[in-house]
Design an enzyme around this catalytic site. Sequence first.
Site: not given
Length: 728
Positions: A259-263
């Site tokens: 994931s992207d960071w917090s996606s």
Amino acid sequence: MIKKHYKKILTLILITSIWSSLEAQNDNVIEQKIESILSQLTLEEKVNMCHAQSKFSTKGVERLGIPEIWMSDGPHGVRAEISWDDWAYAGWTNDSITAFPALTCLASTFNPNLAKDYGYSVGEEARYRKKDVLLGPGVNIYRTPLNGRNFEYMGEDPFLASKLVVPYVQGVQENGVAACVKHFALNNQEHWRDKINVEVSDRALYEIYLPAFKVAVTEGKTWAIMGAYNKFRGAHTTHSPILHKILKTDWAFDGVVISDWSSAHSTKEAALYGLDMEMGTGTDGLGTTTANHYSSYYLANPFLEAIKKGEIEEAIVDDKVRRILRLMFRTNMSSNRPLGRVNNTEHHEVARKVATEGIVLLKNDKNFFPIQDKKGLTIAVIGENATRSMTKGGGSSELKPKFEISPLEGLKDRYKNAKIIHAMGFASGESVYDQVLPSPYNADSLKVEAIEVAKKADIVLFVGGLSKSHLQDCEGDDRQQYHLPFGQEELLKEIKAVNGNLGMVLLTGNAVEMSWLDKVDGLIQGWYLGSMAGNALADVISGDVNPSGKLPFSFPKKLEDNAAHSFDELSYPGDGTNQYYKEDILVGYRWHDTKKIKPLFAFGEGMSYTDFKLSDIQTDKKSYSENESISVSCTISNVGGRSGSEVVQVYVGKSKSKVKRALKELKGFQKVEVDSGKGVTANIEIPVSALAYYDETTSNWIVEKGTYNVYVGNASNNISKSLKITVK
Ligand code: GLC
């Protein structure tokens, strides 16, 4: 003689077939090891591997000696070590590295061989820093000149991005470090990036926004892909049913989706729609970290509980763990990984070569460039970008290089006879990720000082452009204006009034408005050039190196000439919830050509200190069947006074068509080096299948029969000849 020749060929065939069968055997051995490890893991251990244990690492299985996975940004070099639990840097003293030029600069080289060297070098540094995954490259298409992260990507054309991302990925992964191609998909702006829902046609999706990701998987064999923050057709792209099917079924991707960071936003969707490693949940990307400890991640306890209750099958977590173990056998559990190197001269040379080959000469009236290093000559270097660090800021791609040679330093180092004087001219304030800090300097006094310095010089080199701070070329948000900031336009005009001998070096990752273009005789588009910036700029400005860069994206005269900005706010930036890519497939030069809106500078454009002529332009045949290739050949003659490189570009269009089409699309290019007075023949192969359009009704690629136009030139706006061919 002939017998010997055939013997050689036969031996070669034998070796390659043995090699590939060995590789296949090796893969089978790895798959068997994966299965045997999987059968020994507890459910808790499996779930633990699917999410972060710290900012940039995931758990291994200590009991079985399975290592953790460590990852690091970014596309232009290995980021400084970050703390375990928050975004603060760890303050290490042994993590400075080589900063390579931004990927827009790599794209401007139009040189896939350099992309390989670039990928190999940055991958070697990542290996040395003991990173198993390098979080890059980014290949999101350049749709709007305001996007804060365009500098991290490879321009507006899917074919160019495709030709460069494959060797970059292969180069990185030769070090036993995974590339992680990002951000999948449709992350074409930073404004509202964490919530905007992108609506776009299938044709534009498949023909413009996905191709670079597809070849990164199918040809580059990337071992990781990063999901994006934005939504697509209502679903978070990091766990979207549509993108999951395309990636893991249609493209048969066998690596991991990070994931992207917090996606990540849902346990069920992350589980079912292909997220394998959840990172950064509880943060807003690069912002503050909320207390969201790792066991409460979507793919942590909630995932474990859902499997225990039978709401999610255990086979789902098994698939994720297979992929993660496969990543490990390719990286930190691979037996023959090289050891990596950092800050070595080869890397510095690669960084310098990418920079000098990527710099684009856009205007050169009165042969302003190159500037001779003459005794008695005074050169005023004016502008904050002449001294400002451009490897800092910009967001997650920021770097802590062992050194960064500024434009001023590079020029002073190169010009031993001429006198170099400097004034800051303007100041943009500290580059901070999410706020604009006022500059500590008084703008007026900076201007007055700069004018005084300009008066004393024979030549003025203005080194301006954008900064990598918030609302400039920076992650997290977009620019809010198309023109140059910090009073540069005003300053340029006032300098011109006192010194007519004025040239501009633009350091940006984006197009900018150029109402001041008539004030400068020379214009160089420099990019964020990394550790060797000053040397590379001095190489080109002094004429030691003949520039050969070509623009990887269009420079519209005014923002409204750009496709995305030719519609209402729903097209850009959206209404805060939804956004519609109304220009559809007509992105970049596709728009300018088809709508006949002349850009200030065009895709593929770039001058040289010598002159080239294209001739003998021809195709090998006049008509082709679908499974053939079009061989385009042409002679590039260097009719100028010094050797140089030219990029022959081949575009194809179809005037009469069943579907809407761009006037022409890049389908081939070749960079050739030609000595003065000499000619070189370039041969460019274009498979007829590459002329297909994506048919939305049948969800298939279709090659339309009939006549096509083949345009050959050295820029999208400088076609030497167009030929007609037919597909039977
Ligand atoms: C950032 C970026 C992504 C980066 C990641 C880790 O928000 O979007 O490109 O790799 O978080 O820093």
